[in-house]
Motif scaffolding. Structure first.
Motif, PDB file in Angstrom:
ATOM      1  N   ILE A   1       3.054   3.202 -10.687  1.00  0.00           N
ATOM      2  CA  ILE A   1       3.004   2.656 -12.052  1.00  0.00           C
ATOM      3  C   ILE A   1       3.719   1.295 -12.136  1.00  0.00           C
ATOM      4  N   CYS A   2       3.872   0.658 -10.993  1.00  0.00           N
ATOM      5  CA  CYS A   2       4.433  -0.701 -10.894  1.00  0.00           C
ATOM      6  C   CYS A   2       5.920  -0.789 -11.236  1.00  0.00           C
ATOM      7  N   ASP A   3       6.655   0.262 -10.960  1.00  0.00           N
ATOM      8  CA  ASP A   3       8.117   0.213 -11.011  1.00  0.00           C
ATOM      9  C   ASP A   3       8.536  -0.085  -9.579  1.00  0.00           C
ATOM     10  N   TRP A   4       8.997  -1.296  -9.317  1.00  0.00           N
ATOM     11  CA  TRP A   4       9.202  -1.785  -7.952  1.00  0.00           C
ATOM     12  C   TRP A   4      10.561  -1.446  -7.372  1.00  0.00           C
ATOM     13  N   GLY A   5      11.353  -0.688  -8.073  1.00  0.00           N
ATOM     14  CA  GLY A   5      12.632  -0.255  -7.513  1.00  0.00           C
ATOM     15  C   GLY A   5      13.652  -1.373  -7.456  1.00  0.00           C
ATOM     16  N   ASN A   6      14.296  -1.512  -6.323  1.00  0.00           N
ATOM     17  CA  ASN A   6      15.423  -2.427  -6.137  1.00  0.00           C
ATOM     18  C   ASN A   6      14.987  -3.724  -5.465  1.00  0.00           C
ATOM     19  N   LEU A   7      14.301  -4.561  -6.206  1.00  0.00           N
ATOM     20  CA  LEU A   7      13.851  -5.859  -5.705  1.00  0.00           C
ATOM     21  C   LEU A   7      14.471  -6.979  -6.518  1.00  0.00           C
ATOM     22  N   SER A   8      14.469  -8.159  -5.938  1.00  0.00           N
ATOM     23  CA  SER A   8      14.929  -9.341  -6.657  1.00  0.00           C
ATOM     24  C   SER A   8      13.919  -9.693  -7.752  1.00  0.00           C
ATOM     25  N   GLU A   9      14.343 -10.496  -8.704  1.00  0.00           N
ATOM     26  CA  GLU A   9      13.432 -10.938  -9.763  1.00  0.00           C
ATOM     27  C   GLU A   9      12.240 -11.685  -9.181  1.00  0.00           C
ATOM     28  N   TYR A  10      12.496 -12.465  -8.148  1.00  0.00           N
ATOM     29  CA  TYR A  10      11.406 -13.206  -7.495  1.00  0.00           C
ATOM     30  C   TYR A  10      10.371 -12.238  -6.921  1.00  0.00           C
TER      31      TYR A  10
ATOM     32  N   ALA B   1      -2.697   5.365 -10.580  1.00  0.00           N
ATOM     33  CA  ALA B   1      -2.176   4.100 -10.068  1.00  0.00           C
ATOM     34  C   ALA B   1      -2.865   2.920 -10.746  1.00  0.00           C
ATOM     35  N   LEU B   2      -2.139   1.838 -10.885  1.00  0.00           N
ATOM     36  CA  LEU B   2      -2.668   0.634 -11.510  1.00  0.00           C
ATOM     37  C   LEU B   2      -3.332  -0.300 -10.507  1.00  0.00           C
ATOM     38  N   PHE B   3      -3.343   0.097  -9.231  1.00  0.00           N
ATOM     39  CA  PHE B   3      -3.985  -0.698  -8.194  1.00  0.00           C
ATOM     40  C   PHE B   3      -4.426   0.236  -7.067  1.00  0.00           C
ATOM     41  N   VAL B   4      -5.377  -0.208  -6.271  1.00  0.00           N
ATOM     42  CA  VAL B   4      -5.881   0.586  -5.145  1.00  0.00           C
ATOM     43  C   VAL B   4      -4.826   0.600  -4.053  1.00  0.00           C
ATOM     44  N   MET B   5      -4.543   1.774  -3.510  1.00  0.00           N
ATOM     45  CA  MET B   5      -3.533   1.894  -2.463  1.00  0.00           C
ATOM     46  C   MET B   5      -4.126   2.205  -1.092  1.00  0.00           C
ATOM     47  N   GLY B   6      -5.393   2.542  -1.031  1.00  0.00           N
ATOM     48  CA  GLY B   6      -5.990   2.881   0.256  1.00  0.00           C
ATOM     49  C   GLY B   6      -5.421   4.169   0.805  1.00  0.00           C
ATOM     50  N   ARG B   7      -5.424   4.265   2.128  1.00  0.00           N
ATOM     51  CA  ARG B   7      -4.879   5.451   2.802  1.00  0.00           C
ATOM     52  C   ARG B   7      -3.356   5.426   2.690  1.00  0.00           C
ATOM     53  N   ILE B   8      -2.760   6.567   2.374  1.00  0.00           N
ATOM     54  CA  ILE B   8      -1.311   6.673   2.229  1.00  0.00           C
ATOM     55  C   ILE B   8      -0.732   7.183   3.545  1.00  0.00           C
ATOM     56  N   CYS B   9       0.216   6.448   4.108  1.00  0.00           N
ATOM     57  CA  CYS B   9       0.827   6.793   5.391  1.00  0.00           C
ATOM     58  C   CYS B   9       2.350   6.727   5.281  1.00  0.00           C
ATOM     59  N   ALA B  10       2.999   7.392   6.196  1.00  0.00           N
ATOM     60  CA  ALA B  10       4.453   7.277   6.336  1.00  0.00           C
ATOM     61  C   ALA B  10       4.763   7.210   7.818  1.00  0.00           C
ATOM     62  N   THR B  11       5.839   6.522   8.151  1.00  0.00           N
ATOM     63  CA  THR B  11       6.234   6.452   9.554  1.00  0.00           C
ATOM     64  C   THR B  11       6.725   7.813  10.032  1.00  0.00           C
ATOM     65  N   ARG B  12       6.778   7.985  11.326  1.00  0.00           N
ATOM     66  CA  ARG B  12       7.237   9.249  11.921  1.00  0.00           C
ATOM     67  C   ARG B  12       8.652   9.559  11.437  1.00  0.00           C
ATOM     68  N   ALA B  13       9.517   8.565  11.355  1.00  0.00           N
ATOM     69  CA  ALA B  13      10.901   8.803  10.933  1.00  0.00           C
ATOM     70  C   ALA B  13      10.966   9.325   9.499  1.00  0.00           C
ATOM     71  N   VAL B  14      10.159   8.778   8.616  1.00  0.00           N
ATOM     72  CA  VAL B  14      10.134   9.242   7.227  1.00  0.00           C
ATOM     73  C   VAL B  14       9.594  10.668   7.152  1.00  0.00           C
ATOM     74  N   VAL B  15       8.509  10.931   7.861  1.00  0.00           N
ATOM     75  CA  VAL B  15       7.930  12.281   7.868  1.00  0.00           C
ATOM     76  C   VAL B  15       8.934  13.289   8.422  1.00  0.00           C
ATOM     77  N   ASP B  16       9.590  12.940   9.522  1.00  0.00           N
ATOM     78  CA  ASP B  16      10.578  13.854  10.109  1.00  0.00           C
ATOM     79  C   ASP B  16      11.690  14.169   9.119  1.00  0.00           C
ATOM     80  N   ARG B  17      12.178  13.153   8.406  1.00  0.00           N
ATOM     81  CA  ARG B  17      13.248  13.382   7.435  1.00  0.00           C
ATOM     82  C   ARG B  17      12.752  14.250   6.276  1.00  0.00           C
ATOM     83  N   MET B  18      11.531  14.014   5.815  1.00  0.00           N
ATOM     84  CA  MET B  18      10.985  14.837   4.735  1.00  0.00           C
ATOM     85  C   MET B  18      10.849  16.290   5.163  1.00  0.00           C
ATOM     86  N   ASN B  19      10.556  16.523   6.441  1.00  0.00           N
ATOM     87  CA  ASN B  19      10.388  17.887   6.945  1.00  0.00           C
ATOM     88  C   ASN B  19      11.696  18.661   7.037  1.00  0.00           C
TER      89      ASN B  19
END
Length: 94
Positions: free
Chosen positions: A38-47, A2-20
């Motif tokens: 790697i700083c690919d921000w997905g579907n965001l505005s230019e701003y 990673a190009l920056f510190v992310m700290g502890r990685i968490c997901a909400t219960r809904a995301v975890v349930d769907r992944m399961n």
């Protein structure tokens, strides 16, 4: 690596349930997280992309959005300004 510190990685219960129950969703989350690291921000505005580029180096909150092509649903990945935690959540949980 990673190009920056992310700290502890968490997901909400809904995301975890769907992944399961959905391998394809789990793969989507994993791929999204790899892009985020790697700083690919997905579907965001230019701003918002420009904001993230600044935030990576100036200790502000970082946000990315990824759309799952299978359903059109999207997730956010957010790293807090203090870099203590990064959370994966559904858009409607934001």
């Amino acid at each position: 690596m990673a190009l920056f510190v992310m700290g502890r990685i968490c997901a909400t219960r809904a995301v975890v349930d769907r992944m399961n129950v959905s391998r394809s969703f789990k793969k989507f989350v994993k791929e999204s997280f790899e892009k985020y690291s790697i700083c690919d921000w997905g579907n965001l505005s230019e701003y918002d992309i420009a904001r993230n580029e600044y935030s990576v180096f100036h200790g502000e909150r970082i946000l990315a959005k990824y759309i799952w092509s299978a359903t059109g649903e999207s997730i956010y990945i957010i790293t807090e300004a203090d870099r203590s935690v990064t959370t994966i959540l559904f858009t409607e949980e934001y």
